[in-house]
Design a protein around this motif. Structure first.
Motif, PDB file in Angstrom:
ATOM      1  N   GLU A   6      34.215  38.459  60.180  1.00 12.78           N
ATOM      2  CA  GLU A   6      33.726  37.119  59.890  1.00 12.78           C
ATOM      3  C   GLU A   6      34.109  36.697  58.474  1.00 12.78           C
ATOM      4  N   SER A   7      34.788  35.574  58.344  1.00 18.43           N
ATOM      5  CA  SER A   7      35.232  35.112  57.025  1.00 18.43           C
ATOM      6  C   SER A   7      34.064  34.767  56.115  1.00 18.43           C
ATOM      7  N   GLY A   8      32.928  34.386  56.691  1.00 22.71           N
ATOM      8  CA  GLY A   8      31.770  34.038  55.881  1.00 22.71           C
ATOM      9  C   GLY A   8      30.998  35.235  55.359  1.00 22.71           C
ATOM     10  N   HIS A   9      31.364  36.449  55.826  1.00 23.41           N
ATOM     11  CA  HIS A   9      30.662  37.651  55.394  1.00 23.41           C
ATOM     12  C   HIS A   9      31.334  38.220  54.149  1.00 23.41           C
ATOM     13  N   GLY A  10      31.016  37.632  53.016  1.00 22.67           N
ATOM     14  CA  GLY A  10      31.550  38.146  51.764  1.00 22.67           C
ATOM     15  C   GLY A  10      32.661  37.285  51.203  1.00 22.67           C
ATOM     16  N   ASP A  11      33.136  37.695  50.042  1.00 19.62           N
ATOM     17  CA  ASP A  11      34.216  37.014  49.334  1.00 19.62           C
ATOM     18  C   ASP A  11      35.497  37.802  49.602  1.00 19.62           C
ATOM     19  N   HIS A  12      36.216  37.420  50.645  1.00 18.21           N
ATOM     20  CA  HIS A  12      37.376  38.201  51.059  1.00 18.21           C
ATOM     21  C   HIS A  12      38.469  38.195  50.001  1.00 18.21           C
ATOM     22  N   GLY A  13      38.628  37.092  49.299  1.00 19.12           N
ATOM     23  CA  GLY A  13      39.639  37.036  48.254  1.00 19.12           C
ATOM     24  C   GLY A  13      39.371  38.039  47.146  1.00 19.12           C
ATOM     25  N   GLN A  14      38.132  38.063  46.663  1.00 23.67           N
ATOM     26  CA  GLN A  14      37.783  39.005  45.610  1.00 23.67           C
ATOM     27  C   GLN A  14      37.849  40.443  46.130  1.00 23.67           C
ATOM     28  N   GLN A  15      37.424  40.654  47.375  1.00 26.18           N
ATOM     29  CA  GLN A  15      37.463  41.993  47.943  1.00 26.18           C
ATOM     30  C   GLN A  15      38.888  42.531  47.985  1.00 26.18           C
ATOM     31  N   HIS A  16      39.840  41.701  48.385  1.00 27.70           N
ATOM     32  CA  HIS A  16      41.231  42.141  48.428  1.00 27.70           C
ATOM     33  C   HIS A  16      41.768  42.391  47.024  1.00 27.70           C
ATOM     34  N   ALA A  17      41.376  41.564  46.068  1.00 30.09           N
ATOM     35  CA  ALA A  17      41.835  41.758  44.686  1.00 30.09           C
ATOM     36  C   ALA A  17      41.332  43.082  44.127  1.00 30.09           C
ATOM     37  N   VAL A  18      40.074  43.392  44.394  1.00 28.15           N
ATOM     38  CA  VAL A  18      39.504  44.659  43.912  1.00 28.15           C
ATOM     39  C   VAL A  18      40.188  45.839  44.592  1.00 28.15           C
ATOM     40  N   ALA A  19      40.373  45.733  45.905  1.00 25.82           N
ATOM     41  CA  ALA A  19      41.049  46.809  46.625  1.00 25.82           C
ATOM     42  C   ALA A  19      42.450  47.046  46.049  1.00 25.82           C
ATOM     43  N   HIS A  20      43.171  45.969  45.775  1.00 24.53           N
ATOM     44  CA  HIS A  20      44.513  46.096  45.206  1.00 24.53           C
ATOM     45  C   HIS A  20      44.448  46.740  43.827  1.00 24.53           C
ATOM     46  N   ALA A  21      43.402  46.420  43.070  1.00 26.48           N
ATOM     47  CA  ALA A  21      43.270  46.965  41.713  1.00 26.48           C
ATOM     48  C   ALA A  21      43.096  48.475  41.712  1.00 26.48           C
ATOM     49  N   VAL A  22      42.571  49.032  42.802  1.00 27.34           N
ATOM     50  CA  VAL A  22      42.416  50.492  42.871  1.00 27.34           C
ATOM     51  C   VAL A  22      43.502  51.127  43.734  1.00 27.34           C
ATOM     52  N   GLY A  23      44.567  50.372  43.975  1.00 27.00           N
ATOM     53  CA  GLY A  23      45.741  50.937  44.625  1.00 27.00           C
ATOM     54  C   GLY A  23      45.768  50.871  46.130  1.00 27.00           C
ATOM     55  N   ILE A  24      44.861  50.101  46.728  1.00 26.46           N
ATOM     56  CA  ILE A  24      44.872  49.964  48.185  1.00 26.46           C
ATOM     57  C   ILE A  24      45.802  48.825  48.562  1.00 26.46           C
ATOM     58  N   THR A  25      46.871  49.150  49.272  1.00 28.40           N
ATOM     59  CA  THR A  25      47.852  48.136  49.662  1.00 28.40           C
ATOM     60  C   THR A  25      48.021  48.046  51.178  1.00 28.40           C
ATOM     61  N   ALA A  26      47.456  48.986  51.916  1.00 27.34           N
ATOM     62  CA  ALA A  26      47.588  48.985  53.371  1.00 27.34           C
ATOM     63  C   ALA A  26      46.788  47.833  53.974  1.00 27.34           C
ATOM     64  N   PRO A  27      47.161  47.362  55.144  1.00 27.45           N
ATOM     65  CA  PRO A  27      46.376  46.323  55.817  1.00 27.45           C
ATOM     66  C   PRO A  27      44.945  46.809  56.055  1.00 27.45           C
ATOM     67  N   SER A  28      44.018  45.864  55.989  1.00 22.80           N
ATOM     68  CA  SER A  28      42.606  46.207  56.173  1.00 22.80           C
ATOM     69  C   SER A  28      42.315  46.568  57.619  1.00 22.80           C
ATOM     70  N   LEU A  29      41.316  47.430  57.777  1.00 17.80           N
ATOM     71  CA  LEU A  29      40.720  47.694  59.072  1.00 17.80           C
ATOM     72  C   LEU A  29      39.608  46.669  59.251  1.00 17.80           C
ATOM     73  N   ARG A  30      39.635  45.894  60.322  1.00 17.43           N
ATOM     74  CA  ARG A  30      38.674  44.808  60.504  1.00 17.43           C
ATOM     75  C   ARG A  30      37.741  45.133  61.665  1.00 17.43           C
ATOM     76  N   MET A  31      36.438  45.036  61.416  1.00 17.29           N
ATOM     77  CA  MET A  31      35.464  45.256  62.484  1.00 17.29           C
ATOM     78  C   MET A  31      34.116  44.649  62.110  1.00 17.29           C
ATOM     79  N   ASP A  32      33.304  44.403  63.099  1.00 21.47           N
ATOM     80  CA  ASP A  32      31.961  43.879  62.897  1.00 21.47           C
ATOM     81  C   ASP A  32      30.984  45.021  62.625  1.00 21.47           C
ATOM     82  N   SER A  33      29.847  44.685  62.026  1.00 22.27           N
ATOM     83  CA  SER A  33      28.652  45.530  62.015  1.00 22.27           C
ATOM     84  C   SER A  33      28.740  46.722  61.080  1.00 22.27           C
ATOM     85  N   GLN A  34      27.684  47.539  61.117  1.00 21.89           N
ATOM     86  CA  GLN A  34      27.647  48.765  60.326  1.00 21.89           C
ATOM     87  C   GLN A  34      28.606  49.832  60.858  1.00 21.89           C
ATOM     88  N   ALA A  35      29.361  49.498  61.883  1.00 20.30           N
ATOM     89  CA  ALA A  35      30.478  50.361  62.256  1.00 20.30           C
ATOM     90  C   ALA A  35      31.429  50.525  61.075  1.00 20.30           C
TER      91      ALA A  35
END
Length: 318
Positions: free
Chosen positions: A204-233
């Motif tokens: 869900e795009s409304g669940h969080g700040d996806h732009g900032q999340q990707h920027a932070v992930a990139h800052a720690v060296g994560i470049t692979a495509p995200s795994l996307r899923m709902d819930s506490q899964a």
């Protein structure tokens, strides 16, 4: 062992609730009504809360349950109530409409020195789409999560679909098939595991700040495509070593939003006992002692532990 009765009761209740949820999902076009906050709720949400609260009330009558659902809307929707009762009767043949309403409302307790928190279906939209969802139950004592159980009927790691993750404080996290089988101890992914050095995030795009999340992930060296899923899964994915980072940062549209305890409690202990770490975005532990929403925490950071400090540093610099 400490908390063995709590663990076994929680496992049995979540498993029973998962069977109800799958019966609804597989056998019906899920009948949804709208709660006052406009989020969808189904027969399965109510039925799962009824079964779990009934089990907890019998085993631990002094423990309040802080659950997501109440019966305000259900009492005004007789056909939905009848459908919920029919599903509950598959497990509890003598249950009446009145019983079911009482069971569900047992989940309207308050945070206390010892209490359970329950999301009967975390990821209702995923459930309605036929995607990931979780039944999430946790026991909290004096602000610390002691037991957590995540039932994920649609989750697959390896050859099994339908998984149960169980954690007890100080005893580690195990995963087993919902249908029964041998438990497997879980450990978070090592940072050198390039195949799983990735972010897991919401559908869900409304669940969080996806732009900032990707920027932070990139800052720690994560470049692979995200795994996307709902819930506490998503917590299950980190605990099982399928991803190293899950971020739930406030959306720019709702910067003051505070997360609900039932959306995180079971997942938190599952990750922590698998060797990971969970804090808010400022590095503070999540406060499960005060209220149904975290009063003093903003955002949630879930990691394999090894990259956690780097993630927090990236957030401070964002």
């Amino acid at each position: 062992m400490p908390y063995d009765q709590e663990k076994q009761t929680a496992i049995a209740a979540v498993t029973q609730a998962a069977q109800l949820c799958e019966a609804v999902r597989q056998g019906l076009v899920p009948a949804a009504i709208e709660k006052n906050d406009k989020s969808p709720v189904t027969i399965a949400d109510y039925g799962a809360q009824a079964l779990i609260c009934k089990a907890l009330a019998e085993a631990f009558p002094s423990d309040p349950v802080v659950g997501e659902e109440d019966t305000t809307d259900l009492r005004q929707a007789a056909p939905v109530l009848a459908a919920v009762t029919a599903q509950v009767q598959q497990a509890l043949p003598s249950a009446t409409d009145s019983d079911v309403l009482s069971y569900i409302d047992h989940g309207n307790g308050d945070v206390a020195p010892r209490y359970w928190t329950l999301d009967p279906i975390d990821g209702t939209k995923g459930f309605l789409r036929g995607d990931q969802y979780a039944i999430a139950l946790a026991l909290i004592e004096d602000g610390e999560i002691k037991v957590g159980v995540l039932g994920c009927p649609f989750l697959s790691f390896g050859n099994e679909t339908g998984l149960l993750l169980v954690a007890v404080r100080g005893e580690g996290t195990v995963m087993m098939p919902l249908a029964g089988g041998q438990p497997q101890r879980l450990t978070v992914a090592d940072t050198s595991d390039s195949d799983h050095y990735r972010l897991v995030e919401s559908m869900e795009s409304g669940h969080g700040d996806h732009g900032q999340q990707h920027a932070v992930a990139h800052a720690v060296g994560i470049t692979a495509p995200s795994l996307r899923m709902d819930s506490q899964a998503k917590y299950a994915a980190v605990a099982a070593g399928q991803a190293v980072l899950y971020l739930r940062l406030p959306s720019p549209k709702t910067p003051d939003y505070r997360e609900k305890i039932w959306d995180h409690a079971a997942g938190v202990i599952v990750v922590e006992e698998a060797g990971g770490r969970v804090t808010d975005m400022h590095g503070k532990p999540l406060d499960f002692a005060s209220a149904a929403r975290f009063p003093n925490n903003k955002g949630v950071v879930v990691s394999n532990g090894a990259i956690h400090d780097a993630v927090l540093a990236a957030l401070r610099g964002a």
